[in-house]
Design a protein around this motif. Structure first.
Motif, short mmCIF file in Angstrom:
data_model
loop_
_atom_site.label_atom_id
_atom_site.label_comp_id
_atom_site.label_asym_id
_atom_site.label_seq_id
_atom_site.Cartn_x
_atom_site.Cartn_y
_atom_site.Cartn_z
N ARG A 185 -33.01 7.12 7.67
CA ARG A 185 -33.38 8.25 7.10
C ARG A 185 -33.09 8.05 5.75
O ARG A 185 -32.18 7.28 5.27
N ALA A 186 -33.66 8.50 4.66
CA ALA A 186 -33.69 8.12 3.34
C ALA A 186 -32.97 9.17 2.86
O ALA A 186 -33.02 10.35 2.65
N ALA A 187 -31.90 8.64 1.80
CA ALA A 187 -30.79 9.45 1.17
C ALA A 187 -30.88 9.25 -0.42
O ALA A 187 -31.28 8.13 -0.88
N THR A 188 -31.06 10.32 -0.93
CA THR A 188 -31.32 10.19 -2.56
C THR A 188 -30.05 10.75 -3.12
O THR A 188 -29.39 11.65 -2.61
N THR A 196 -18.86 18.22 0.95
CA THR A 196 -19.19 19.48 1.38
C THR A 196 -20.54 19.73 1.74
O THR A 196 -21.44 19.18 1.06
N LEU A 197 -20.96 20.43 2.84
CA LEU A 197 -22.19 20.50 3.26
C LEU A 197 -22.55 21.73 2.58
O LEU A 197 -22.02 22.91 2.43
N ILE A 198 -23.93 21.38 1.92
CA ILE A 198 -24.62 22.53 0.98
C ILE A 198 -25.66 23.30 1.96
O ILE A 198 -25.72 24.46 2.00
N ARG A 199 -26.41 22.55 2.62
CA ARG A 199 -27.36 23.02 3.43
C ARG A 199 -27.73 22.06 4.55
O ARG A 199 -27.95 20.50 4.30
N LEU A 200 -27.99 22.41 5.79
CA LEU A 200 -28.35 21.56 6.96
C LEU A 200 -29.78 22.23 7.58
O LEU A 200 -29.46 23.05 8.20
N ALA A 201 -30.85 21.68 7.18
CA ALA A 201 -32.21 22.38 7.84
C ALA A 201 -32.94 20.91 7.91
O ALA A 201 -32.36 19.82 8.71
N GLU A 202 -34.11 21.10 7.58
CA GLU A 202 -35.17 19.91 7.78
C GLU A 202 -34.63 18.69 6.89
O GLU A 202 -34.42 17.51 7.48
N ASN A 203 -34.00 18.98 5.78
CA ASN A 203 -33.25 18.12 5.14
C ASN A 203 -31.74 18.38 4.99
O ASN A 203 -31.51 19.68 5.06
N ALA A 204 -30.96 17.45 4.92
CA ALA A 204 -29.35 17.77 4.93
C ALA A 204 -28.86 17.64 3.50
O ALA A 204 -29.46 16.66 2.62
N ILE A 251 -21.57 14.57 -6.94
CA ILE A 251 -22.96 14.14 -6.91
C ILE A 251 -23.36 14.73 -5.72
O ILE A 251 -22.75 15.06 -4.62
N VAL A 252 -24.59 14.97 -5.69
CA VAL A 252 -25.46 15.76 -4.48
C VAL A 252 -26.30 14.64 -4.08
O VAL A 252 -27.11 13.71 -4.54
N VAL A 253 -26.14 14.57 -2.50
CA VAL A 253 -26.85 13.47 -1.64
C VAL A 253 -27.89 14.22 -0.87
O VAL A 253 -27.46 15.38 -0.35
N ARG A 254 -28.96 13.91 -0.99
CA ARG A 254 -30.18 14.60 -0.22
C ARG A 254 -30.69 13.59 0.99
O ARG A 254 -31.21 12.52 0.47
N ILE A 255 -30.37 14.10 2.09
CA ILE A 255 -30.86 13.06 3.08
C ILE A 255 -31.95 13.66 3.90
O ILE A 255 -32.06 14.84 4.44
N ALA A 256 -33.40 13.08 3.79
CA ALA A 256 -34.56 13.38 4.12
C ALA A 256 -34.69 13.30 5.65
O ALA A 256 -34.08 12.58 6.62
N ARG A 257 -35.89 13.97 6.04
CA ARG A 257 -36.38 13.95 7.63
C ARG A 257 -36.64 12.45 7.94
O ARG A 257 -37.03 11.67 6.83
N PRO A 258 -36.73 11.97 8.96
CA PRO A 258 -37.17 10.55 9.35
C PRO A 258 -38.48 10.53 8.97
O PRO A 258 -39.34 11.16 9.03
N GLY A 259 -38.71 9.18 8.55
CA GLY A 259 -40.06 8.73 8.12
C GLY A 259 -40.41 9.21 6.80
O GLY A 259 -41.66 9.32 6.44
N GLN A 260 -39.53 9.67 6.02
CA GLN A 260 -39.89 10.16 4.70
C GLN A 260 -39.32 9.37 3.46
O GLN A 260 -39.19 9.77 2.33
N GLU A 261 -39.36 8.20 3.94
CA GLU A 261 -38.73 7.12 2.75
C GLU A 261 -39.58 7.08 1.53
O GLU A 261 -39.24 7.09 0.33
#
Length: 297
Positions: free
Chosen positions: A89-92, A28-36, A44-54
């Motif tokens: 992109r970095a995912a946590t 389920t998508l919680i929010r899609l902005a600069e980070n997804a 489990i919540v997965v946070r996908i960062a902006r490019p270059g944010q490793e």
């Protein structure tokens, strides 16, 4: 946010989840902005960062683990090797919080007092840069006039100079960097518990930076009562408005909020009135504070 944006983000999620043995089916998508931000069915919540944010993503995980070890209530990263790179992109990965609500200013003050009292961690955390992305937003904005852009860029240079010569503060420490009640969650239930989250801006800097976020809710927005602000100060043990450097930090915060509104206005024409009104306030066209700014985005 378009269907194409969502599907592209979902593909990144599937790649990142599979890399750590999780399924993205039914996510389920919680929010899609600069980070997804996505929620997997495994809670489990997965946070996908902006490019270059490793590096920033790795630091967020390290900060959360450091806070947890120090006994500061925090959102918990999963005990796996992370971040994971997916599509550059970095995912946590984070444990889903139980049912919760936004914390109060008093909740936030208590957590900040704990955070600011901690010794500096052994891992690299970086120094606070309160001006990150301000100039880029101003240069790129299509919603601002050229005359206002020039004034705002000049105002930015003035604030940069003032930042370099701040009067003595309470001493640098680890600061949250984006300390507002939306980044403080209260777990519902018989044992009320407030936790911190979102460490994208966490770094070393003056603790007054974190406190100014709440102060401007009174001073700039006029959205927080004097009584609630006093509770915040009493809970923390200090009123940042009494510090000689406060007007500089308030000015930086206000400029950040102006450029954020301009960025939103480029994408959403309905936000232009608020963005232009904020510019007018900074330029002295709307009278003294508080200005009664409204939320955008």
């Amino acid at each position: 946010m378009t269907t194409t944006d969502i599907e592209a983000s979902r593909a990144l999620l599937a790649e990142a989840a599979a890399a750590r043995g999780f399924s993205a089916q039914g996510a389920t998508l919680i929010r899609l902005a600069e980070n997804a931000i996505w929620r997997l069915t495994a809670d489990i919540v997965v946070r996908i960062a902006r490019p270059g944010q490793e590096a920033a993503a790795a630091r967020e995980v390290a900060v959360a683990r450091w806070l947890s070890a120090a006994g500061v209530p925090t959102v918990e990263p999963l005990a796996i090797d992370q971040p994971v790179l997916a599509g550059g992109r970095a995912a946590t990965f984070w444990a889903l919080l139980p049912p919760h609500e936004a914390g109060t200013e008093a909740d936030l003050a208590g957590l900040l007092a704990q955070l600011h009292s901690l010794p500096v961690p052994t891992f690299a955390i970086g120094r606070l840069n309160p001006f990150v992305r301000i100039k880029e937003r101003l240069v790129a904005s299509r919603a601002v006039s050229e005359e206002d852009r020039a004034w705002l860029l000049s105002h930015l240079r003035e604030l940069e100079g003032q930042w370099q010569s701040l009067p003595g503060s309470r001493g640098d420490c680890v600061v949250h960097g984006d300390a507002w009640t939306g980044n403080c969650a209260v777990i519902k239930g018989p044992f009320r518990r407030a936790v911190l989250l979102d460490y994208e801006r966490t770094s070393l800097g003056p603790p007054e930076w974190d406190l100014t976020s709440t102060a401007i809710e009174v001073d700039t927005f006029g959205s927080l009562s004097a009584e609630k602000y006093r509770v915040f100060c009493d809970q923390y043990g200090y009123d940042v408005m009494d510090w000689a450097g406060y007007p500089t930090l308030r000015g930086i915060r206000e400029l950040r909020l102006v450029t954020f509104a301009l960025q939103i206005a480029d994408l959403d024409p309905s936000a232009r009135s608020e963005a232009h009104g904020r510019v007018d306030c900074l330029r002295g066209r709307r009278g003294p504070r508080p200005w009664g700014w409204n939320a955008v985005g």
